[in-house]
Design a protein around this motif. Structure first.
Motif, short mmCIF file in Angstrom:
data_model
loop_
_atom_site.label_atom_id
_atom_site.label_comp_id
_atom_site.label_asym_id
_atom_site.label_seq_id
_atom_site.Cartn_x
_atom_site.Cartn_y
_atom_site.Cartn_z
N UNK A 36 0.82 -1.21 0.00
CA UNK A 36 0.00 0.00 0.00
C UNK A 36 0.85 1.25 0.00
N UNK A 37 1.95 1.23 0.78
CA UNK A 37 2.85 2.38 0.79
C UNK A 37 3.51 2.59 -0.58
N UNK A 38 3.89 1.48 -1.23
CA UNK A 38 4.52 1.61 -2.55
C UNK A 38 3.53 2.18 -3.58
N UNK A 39 2.26 1.74 -3.47
CA UNK A 39 1.26 2.25 -4.42
C UNK A 39 0.92 3.71 -4.14
N UNK A 40 0.79 4.08 -2.88
CA UNK A 40 0.48 5.47 -2.55
C UNK A 40 1.59 6.42 -2.96
N UNK A 41 2.83 5.93 -2.92
CA UNK A 41 3.96 6.78 -3.33
C UNK A 41 3.88 7.15 -4.81
#
Length: 420
Positions: A60-65
């Protein structure tokens, strides 16, 4: 309107340019769904992985970035690379679904920064993945090559896709720039042609109006001078004045007729442009204004093109007009010399009678000499004007002519190769 793949691509890019946040949100949601599905995949024959919140938080963090890929493409790539290495350390199987976020980051990095920078980040990410897989892959001791090495080749796809997109955008930008340049060139050419046409019409109007008004003014002054002493001569001068004003109206009508729109019917047929054939009428008008003009011709007179004929007449007309207005002399000479390839025209006015040492007054400031020079240069000739050493003023011009047919034929007859 294109309806093929290129048409859909163009429409998508236009929509993305107008609504970038909407497109980014849709892409991030799709990539997050791919990551969730990919985290549930496992090797053939192995038990499904025990998913916990850790992998979901990391992906999720990678996608939000990815939301900041337009402003910080390098940072987004580094964050996604760290996240996928962390997922590999948790012993998840690397699949294209799990690699989708980092592949998207590499694609945008290629489009924003170029292939060289994206290649460096791609190789660094692949090396980190292989190293992590070799350390945490339980099958590595029995297999000399980590299983993740095959999936590292997936990282080459965003480089190729990003390079193609970058080239396509550059091509579209160059085509648009060429189209804009062509449009500007057409507009500039149209403005230049309009300016040249205005200058031509202004020059024609100046020649017509200035010449006839100068003659009319001189004739009126001469008539006023002889009104009491010589009524018969005064009547003759006034008759010439009527002819001068009528000729001015006709020439002005002919010139302004060129400005009429095609949809506006003209009141009558336009008269042909004047030429050297009208010199007798010009000499008569100058004589009525008190200026005696002598015309001499050297060489065999030949038909002239319309442009050269009009240019020659206007130069003679303007020179005689200047002599009528500015010179103190009562005579002027016009000499025409026909050579093989050019026509020489010389107009001179001498010093006043009884005062041969005094120079005749030169033309005052105006557009007469400038217009004559422009006419001569436009026709491909040469022009000069200035005071004469012995007094008076001289205007000389050289206009191009076509070679005589007799000389051209004799040259062909003398050339054996020409006969062959």
């Amino acid at each position: 309107m294109r309806t093929g793949p290129e048409g859909y691509t163009d429409r998508f890019e236009r929509y993305a340019d107008r609504h970038p946040r909407v497109v980014d949100a849709v892409i991030v949601l799709v990539l997050m769904a791919c990551a969730v599905v990919g985290s549930g995949l496992t090797r053939p024959g192995a038990a499904p992985p025990q998913r916990d919140a850790t992998v979901l938080v990391v992906m999720g963090a990678s996608c939000l970035a990815l939301f900041t890929h337009r402003s910080r493409p390098r940072t987004v790539t580094v964050v996604n690379a760290v996240c996928i290495v962390a997922v590999t350390a948790l012993e998840y199987v690397l699949t294209p679904l799990l690699l989708a976020p980092v592949m998207a980051a590499l694609y945008w990095l290629t489009t924003h920064t170029g292939l060289r920078t994206a290649r460096f980040y791609s190789l660094t990410t692949a090396a980190a993945l292989m190293t992590t897989s070799a350390v945490f892959d339980p099958t590595y001791p029995s297999s000399p090559v980590p299983r993740s090495i095959g999936y590292c080749f997936w990282l080459l796809l965003p480089l190729a896709a990003g390079s193609m997109t970058r080239l396509r955008r550059a091509y579209v930008a160059s085509v648009r720039a060429r189209a804009e340049h062509a449009e500007r060139t057409r507009e500039e050419e149209a403005r230049l042609r309009a300016t040249e046409e205005r200058m031509r019409i202004a020059r024609e109007l100046h020649d017509v109006v200035a010449h006839h008004l100068a003659l009319a003014n001189a004739q009126a002054g001469t008539a006023a001078h002889f009104a009491l002493t010589d009524p018969q001569r005064t009547k003759k001068i006034l008759t010439s004045l009527t002819d001068t004003t009528s000729s001015a109206l006709r020439d002005l009508k002919t010139t302004l007729g060129l400005l009429r729109h095609d949809s506006i019917p003209a009141s009558g047929p336009l008269e042909p442009s004047p030429g050297l054939a009208h010199l007798p009428q010009l000499v008569s008008a100058c004589a009525a204004a008190g200026l005696t003009v002598t015309v001499t011709t050297t060489g065999e007179a030949r038909p002239l093109t319309s442009a050269v004929d009009l240019t020659a007449f206007r130069i003679v007309q303007e020179a005689l007009t200047n002599a009528t207005k500015h010179a103190a002399a009562d005579s002027a000479d016009v000499h025409l010399t026909y050579e093989d390839c050019r026509l020489l025209i010389t107009i001179t006015n001498g010093a006043p009678s009884g005062n041969t040492g005094a120079a005749a007054a030169a033309p005052g400031p105006g557009f007469g000499i400038m217009g004559m020079r422009e006419r001569a240069l436009t026709a491909g000739g040469e022009f000069r004007a200035g005071p004469r050493p012995g007094g008076g003023f001289e205007v000389a011009t050289s206009l191009p002519l076509r070679p005589t047919a007799t000389k051209a034929s004799s040259k062909t007859a003398d050339d054996p190769a020409g006969e062959a």
